[in-house]
Design a protein around this motif. Sequence first.
Motif, PDB file in Angstrom:
ATOM      1  N   SER A  35       0.840  -1.193   0.000  1.00  0.00           N
ATOM      2  CA  SER A  35       0.000   0.000   0.000  1.00  0.00           C
ATOM      3  C   SER A  35       0.873   1.240   0.000  1.00  0.00           C
ATOM      4  CB  SER A  35      -0.943   0.001   1.201  1.00  0.00           C
ATOM      5  OG  SER A  35      -0.211   0.015   2.396  1.00  0.00           O
ATOM      6  N   SER A  36       0.256   2.359  -0.305  1.00  0.00           N
ATOM      7  CA  SER A  36       0.948   3.638  -0.286  1.00  0.00           C
ATOM      8  C   SER A  36      -0.008   4.692   0.255  1.00  0.00           C
ATOM      9  CB  SER A  36       1.445   4.008  -1.686  1.00  0.00           C
ATOM     10  OG  SER A  36       0.359   4.166  -2.572  1.00  0.00           O
ATOM     11  N   GLY A  37       0.546   5.819   0.593  1.00  0.00           N
ATOM     12  CA  GLY A  37      -0.281   6.901   1.115  1.00  0.00           C
ATOM     13  C   GLY A  37      -0.932   6.548   2.433  1.00  0.00           C
ATOM     14  N   GLY A  38      -0.231   5.756   3.250  1.00  0.00           N
ATOM     15  CA  GLY A  38      -0.782   5.366   4.540  1.00  0.00           C
ATOM     16  C   GLY A  38      -2.001   4.459   4.407  1.00  0.00           C
ATOM     17  N   GLY A  39      -2.032   3.673   3.343  1.00  0.00           N
ATOM     18  CA  GLY A  39      -3.131   2.742   3.145  1.00  0.00           C
ATOM     19  C   GLY A  39      -4.238   3.276   2.245  1.00  0.00           C
ATOM     20  N   VAL A  40      -4.033   4.441   1.661  1.00  0.00           N
ATOM     21  CA  VAL A  40      -5.043   5.013   0.770  1.00  0.00           C
ATOM     22  C   VAL A  40      -5.199   4.150  -0.483  1.00  0.00           C
ATOM     23  CG1 VAL A  40      -5.620   7.021  -0.675  1.00  0.00           C
ATOM     24  CG2 VAL A  40      -4.713   7.361   1.632  1.00  0.00           C
ATOM     25  N   VAL A  41      -4.083   3.639  -0.988  1.00  0.00           N
ATOM     26  CA  VAL A  41      -4.096   2.748  -2.153  1.00  0.00           C
ATOM     27  C   VAL A  41      -3.431   1.443  -1.753  1.00  0.00           C
ATOM     28  CG1 VAL A  41      -3.252   2.377  -4.505  1.00  0.00           C
ATOM     29  CG2 VAL A  41      -4.025   4.648  -3.821  1.00  0.00           C
ATOM     30  N   THR A  42      -4.119   0.332  -1.990  1.00  0.00           N
ATOM     31  CA  THR A  42      -3.581  -0.995  -1.706  1.00  0.00           C
ATOM     32  C   THR A  42      -3.735  -1.853  -2.948  1.00  0.00           C
ATOM     33  OG1 THR A  42      -4.234  -0.796   0.615  1.00  0.00           O
ATOM     34  CG2 THR A  42      -3.740  -3.014  -0.186  1.00  0.00           C
TER      35      THR A  42
END
Length: 110
Positions: A35-42
């Motif tokens: 994920s990226s963005g603290g879990g915004v996109v997984t």
Amino acid sequence: MDFSDLGKMKEMMGQAKLMQEQMEKKLAATVVEASSGGGVVTVRMNGKKELLRVKIEPTAMGSSASDLELLEDLIAAAVNEAGRRADEAMKSSVQGMMGGLGLPDLPGLG
């Protein structure tokens, strides 16, 4: 080269083919998630680096062009990280399989 050497070569080739088939099955069955963005996109990806799923949190949806650019960057980052994790998982699997053959360490595989 005598017949016993040819028999050994055939046996080794058979083992190599079997290992390749096992590795292809393992690649398809291995699933990594990043994920990226603290879990915004997984994203989920298999060991063949086929993208299986993209999950985007509703909070990521903005209305401006900069929000869209950020979302695109987050997707790319998550996919790239999943690819790295797939590589690591497969490298570990290959090393485990090669270790069972009793072969010496080869440069670039360890």
